[in-house]
Motif scaffolding. Sequence first.
Motif, PDB file in Angstrom:
ATOM      1  N   ARG A  24       0.870  -1.075  -0.140  1.00  0.00           N
ATOM      2  CA  ARG A  24       0.022  -0.037  -0.078  1.00  0.00           C
ATOM      3  C   ARG A  24       0.951   1.412   0.015  1.00  0.00           C
ATOM      4  O   ARG A  24       0.427   2.105   0.896  1.00  0.00           O
ATOM      5  CB  ARG A  24      -0.774  -0.151   1.050  1.00  0.00           C
ATOM      6  N   ASN A  25       1.857   1.109  -0.741  1.00  0.00           N
ATOM      7  CA  ASN A  25       2.768   2.335  -0.815  1.00  0.00           C
ATOM      8  C   ASN A  25       3.158   2.627  -2.350  1.00  0.00           C
ATOM      9  O   ASN A  25       3.714   1.655  -2.958  1.00  0.00           O
ATOM     10  CB  ASN A  25       4.186   2.208  -0.104  1.00  0.00           C
ATOM     11  N   ARG A  26       2.822   3.638  -2.730  1.00  0.00           N
ATOM     12  CA  ARG A  26       2.854   4.130  -4.336  1.00  0.00           C
ATOM     13  C   ARG A  26       4.230   4.086  -4.746  1.00  0.00           C
ATOM     14  O   ARG A  26       4.588   3.702  -5.927  1.00  0.00           O
ATOM     15  CB  ARG A  26       2.167   5.602  -4.730  1.00  0.00           C
ATOM     16  N   ILE A  52       6.736   2.024  -3.806  1.00  0.00           N
ATOM     17  CA  ILE A  52       6.971   0.821  -3.879  1.00  0.00           C
ATOM     18  C   ILE A  52       6.338  -0.039  -5.250  1.00  0.00           C
ATOM     19  O   ILE A  52       6.996  -0.526  -5.836  1.00  0.00           O
ATOM     20  CB  ILE A  52       6.453  -0.143  -2.497  1.00  0.00           C
TER      21      ILE A  52
END
Lengths: 300, 300
Positions: free
Chosen positions: B220-222, B224
């Motif tokens: 949930r990390n753009r 990554i």
Amino acid sequence: MSKSNNVYKDAYNRCLRLLDETRSLPSEPELGTLLGVSRTTVRTILARMEETGLIAWNKRAKTVLREPLPDDFFPEEETDTLAEIIERSFMRRLLAGGAEAGMQINELELAREIGVGTTSVREFLIRFSRFGLIEKRRNSHWVLKGFTRAFALELTEIREMFELRSAAAFAALPQDSAVWTDLDRLEDEHRQLANDIAARFTEFSELDERFHRLIHRASRNRFIVDFYDVIAMIFHYHYQWNKAQERERNEVAIGEHLVYIEALKSRDLGKVDAACRKHLKSARQTLLTSIPESRSLQKH
Amino acid sequence: MSKSNNVYKDAYNRCLRLLDETRSLPSEPELGTLLGVSRTTVRTILARMEETGLIAWNKRAKTVLREPLPDDFFPEEETDTLAEIIERSFMRRLLAGGAEAGMQINELELAREIGVGTTSVREFLIRFSRFGLIEKRRNSHWVLKGFTRAFALELTEIREMFELRSAAAFAALPQDSAVWTDLDRLEDEHRQLANDIAARFTEFSELDERFHRLIHRASRNRFIVDFYDVIAMIFHYHYQWNKAQERERNEVAIGEHLVYIEALKSRDLGKVDAACRKHLKSARQTLLTSIPESRSLQKH
DNA sequence: ATATTGTCTTTTATCGTGAAAAAACAGTTT
DNA sequence: AAACTGTTTTTTCACGATAAAAGACAATAT
């Protein structure tokens, strides 16, 4: 009006400052490297300096005739690159509010509003997209993702991962590496700034960037080093925008940096890790509190 | 020749396939969403289909008159976007050798060679720069950093950092999350591919990408998630280029994926970590061995 | 009333063009 | 001969223009 001559104007201004200091000018190629421009631009500068009576110029003989006056300088705003102008305009709109997440970005409208061509805006948006704040819909418009709490959390998550690793790599660098003298110099600058914090607290952001970039460089990983551009960009605008308790915040950060620097110098990985974590945690907190609730409630 | 109509041609071809399957056509807006294009393009498609006698078209009445023949399709190469064309040309040059690190990239020359405008090449280079293989000199040319061993190591370092974290996040996802069914489906596809590996081993690369993207999304990390674009790009060309022992390599990778999937399903963080590390290590090894010594000796 | 079609407007993608700046080349000076 | 200057060529940067594609709006059909 196909291309502005801001490179020339900026170099001209810097050359005036040089002239003021050294009261003499080196050869054209040398001046070129000094100013970071080509000889073509150097010659344009010299031609103008001759015209305005600043110097006499005959082949390699360059004599300074008078000192530069304020009027000799080109206005600051004419020295900015188009990219800088577009970025500023764009960020102002973004931070001024009314920029809700999900809103679509219109290239043509942006270009008209800023008074530049669409190509420049397009190129800016493409470059800017790596900051994760906007996203392109295939054969269609760009979408604003918003400067939200989620964004700040995702950003700091990566930052912490990268910096912890870089700091560990830094501490493991051999004694004779040049970074240790760089670190000593930075430590010194921190102490000087701390001693005159009341008057100079606004200078911290620049020092902060140099310090963290030095650490990230120790990772010897281009993706980590490049990622600092994202952080620097966000913090740059954040500093401009959130002035609340700036002095106190910077004072605390300087203290944390000094502890962090000591830890690095001790080469004790446990200490480094702790100091790094502590500082990054408070940096994250600062960033988060600067995001207004209305923003943080936006969907992402 | 200002803009090619590849969007239309590609959508037309896909529409022909749809026609072949369903033997009927829905309304214009519906067809638009189905093909991922605007209604304007849909109407252009329908107009041509009427012209070539594929359908009769009167307002909402669309009758299929005959089945599509191979000749009805537009040639594949006319359906590519300019960006794809430029990327392919560029990567071919880069991997064909003779592309030494430090070499400078000429926009104009590239544009002429590919037969496109400079604007498109510029935009491509800007977009491509995030992959870390090229770098821009301020007001000057681009510099090739080279597909070196150093590059591969820096890339895989980040990949491992990100994927370990994503995998841990994945395993911590609640039972009712949709990812578990996605994972089951992927497991199934892996088993089917494993059973017919001799004939279908080339299909692995696509499956590989879907699998890893699913895992990365769990972060949930753009940053990554977006970073996987870099990995996917490199592996995409790597797969095309290094065909040595492809079947064996893919067979091994499938096995590792299955262990990895089991670990995720067990939700045992220790197992997940081990399986992930093991797979990423062999992926790194594969990438490294594909970089010829001459390349790996290049300066970076 | 809602979805669909016909028509018109706006935006995006791409090119050619021209000025700014860089780079290459040739001739001079020390 | 090494570094510098004068001149010419090439490349980058930014623009306006134009066709493709998207999107908006009104009229029409279910």
